[in-house]
Design a protein around this motif. Sequence first.
Motif, PDB file in Angstrom:
ATOM      1  N   THR A 108       0.627  -1.165  -0.060  1.00  0.00           N
ATOM      2  CA  THR A 108       0.000   0.060  -0.094  1.00  0.00           C
ATOM      3  C   THR A 108       0.812   1.346  -0.137  1.00  0.00           C
ATOM      4  OG1 THR A 108      -0.170   0.336   2.440  1.00  0.00           O
ATOM      5  CG2 THR A 108      -1.822  -1.221   1.449  1.00  0.00           C
ATOM      6  N   ASN A 109       0.173   2.270  -0.144  1.00  0.00           N
ATOM      7  CA  ASN A 109       1.059   3.600  -0.078  1.00  0.00           C
ATOM      8  C   ASN A 109       1.300   4.016   1.316  1.00  0.00           C
ATOM      9  OD1 ASN A 109       1.092   3.794  -2.986  1.00  0.00           O
ATOM     10  ND2 ASN A 109      -0.610   4.816  -2.930  1.00  0.00           N
ATOM     11  N   ASP A 129       2.046  -0.806   5.826  1.00  0.00           N
ATOM     12  CA  ASP A 129       1.611  -2.114   5.374  1.00  0.00           C
ATOM     13  C   ASP A 129       1.615  -2.966   6.955  1.00  0.00           C
ATOM     14  OD1 ASP A 129       1.598  -1.945   2.885  1.00  0.00           O
ATOM     15  OD2 ASP A 129       3.755  -2.329   2.569  1.00  0.00           O
TER      16      ASP A 129
END
Length: 86
Positions: free
Chosen positions: A55-56, A59
Amino acid sequence: MSFLWAIIAGLIIGLLAKLVLPGRQPIPLWLTILLGVIGGLLGNGLASALDVSDTNGVDWIRHALQIGAAAVLIALVTPAWGRRRA
């Protein structure tokens, strides 16, 4: 530079793993770092095998797997280290 980051991440993962485990783990800091690095690598491999997506943001599942793997390693190594020192 990535070697330095691996050591820093191993330290953080190892210390968090020691916090998760009950009781005292009388292992040296260098072993905590080593097991944290190995646990981080195992956790990343497990996250990839479970198809945990990147993910951006943070995590959390990947980090939980890394700390869990390091905790298992520390739990396995601590009794052997204690017998070695006695």
